[in-house]
Design an enzyme around this catalytic site. Structure first.
Site, PDB file in Angstrom:
ATOM      1  N   LYS A 178      -1.757  16.028   1.694  1.00 27.46           N
ATOM      2  CA  LYS A 178      -0.607  15.167   1.995  1.00 27.46           C
ATOM      3  C   LYS A 178      -0.272  14.338   0.768  1.00 27.46           C
ATOM      4  O   LYS A 178      -1.099  14.167  -0.148  1.00 27.46           O
ATOM      5  CB  LYS A 178      -0.887  14.255   3.191  1.00 27.46           C
TER       6      LYS A 178
ATOM      7  N   ASP B  38      -6.913   8.035   7.590  1.00 25.56           N
ATOM      8  CA  ASP B  38      -5.868   9.043   7.396  1.00 25.56           C
ATOM      9  C   ASP B  38      -5.974  10.214   8.369  1.00 25.56           C
ATOM     10  O   ASP B  38      -5.051  11.029   8.478  1.00 25.56           O
ATOM     11  CB  ASP B  38      -5.917   9.609   5.967  1.00 25.56           C
TER      12      ASP B  38
END
Length: 255
Positions: free
Chosen positions: A8, A136
């Site tokens: 990401k 995350d």
């Protein structure tokens, strides 16, 4: 069973406050389709949980192992399964680079276990398991291409926008997240105001990078640069900083 574990980038990352010793954030996470590790469950006779991969940490500190510990304590079928299977991770995502590789691996492992062991847990329940391990991880559990992430990472809301081309450069500079947050707290601390937060959360990613500079987009860039002066050599025009680094990225439309 084999599954891709995607990287990401943070289109923007702003600090909005503090809670229980953690920093609350406002961020846009976007999945990088061109960069991923591959996780496989392979048949093998294992006396203990077996994790194979080129990791930058000991197994007992690995996010996958931490997820296994939580799941195997709660579900005996998970422990039974991994007496007959080993986990192999083909690592491609650079570690400690602001790309979420370890968090993505953990989330992908949890999703795979949910399927192969027929746990039938919802994404919300899987996300709560992941949040015990890392901030995350919930983003990767939901498998969104783009999402607004707030709180301490546990609030993930899908953001609908076209999939983007994302070019990434990862310098061979080790960014210590703890040191960078300390530098941020000591010398750069600021909190995004609600109006600005709302505006960014409603903008598409391409418009955000047109509006903001690298310094404005990521609250951790300047403290990271203070800790690692060589980072400034990679902050070229139209390039942005992901997480606490050291990766830089550039966005463009898919042709």
């Amino acid at each position: 069973m084999t599954k891709k574990s995607y990287a990401k980038v943070n289109i923007f990352l702003k600090i909005s406050g503090k809670r229980d010793g953690f920093h609350e954030l406002v961020s846009r996470f976007v999945r990088v389709h061109s960069l991923f590790d591959t996780i496989s469950f392979k048949i093998a006779n294992c006396n203990e949980f077996t994790l194979v991969g080129n990791f930058g940490c000991d197994t007992n500190k690995n996010t996958i192992f931490k997820a296994y510990q939580i799941l195997s304590k709660k579900y005996s079928c998970v422990k039974d399964y991994f007496q007959k299977h080993k986990v192999i991770v083909d690592k491609v995502i650079p570690e400690f680079a602001g790309l979420g590789g370890g968090s993505s691996n953990c989330a992908t492992f949890i999703i795979m276990v949910n399927e192969v062991c027929n746990l039938n847990l919802s994404k919300d329940k899987l996300s709560k398991i992941g949040a015990q391990i890392g901030a995350d991880i919930p983003f990767f559990i939901y498998e969104y291409d783009s999402a607004n992430v707030t709180g301490i990472g546990e609030i993930v809301k899908k953001y609908d926008e076209p999939i983007l081309n994302i070019e990434i450069i990862t310098p061979k500079i080790k960014c210590d997240t703890g040191d960078i947050f300390k530098e941020f707290r000591d010398n750069f601390y600021t909190e995004i105001i609600k109006e600005e937060s709302k505006e960014l959360l409603n903008m598409n990613s391409l418009d955000i990078v047109k509006k903001l500079s690298i310094n404005e987009a990521n609250d951790l860039y300047l403290p990271a640069k203070k800790c690692n002066n060589n980072l400034q050599n990679y902050a070229k025009k139209d390039w942005f900083f992901s997480g606490s680094g050291s990766s830089f990225f550039k966005l463009s439309k898919v042709n």
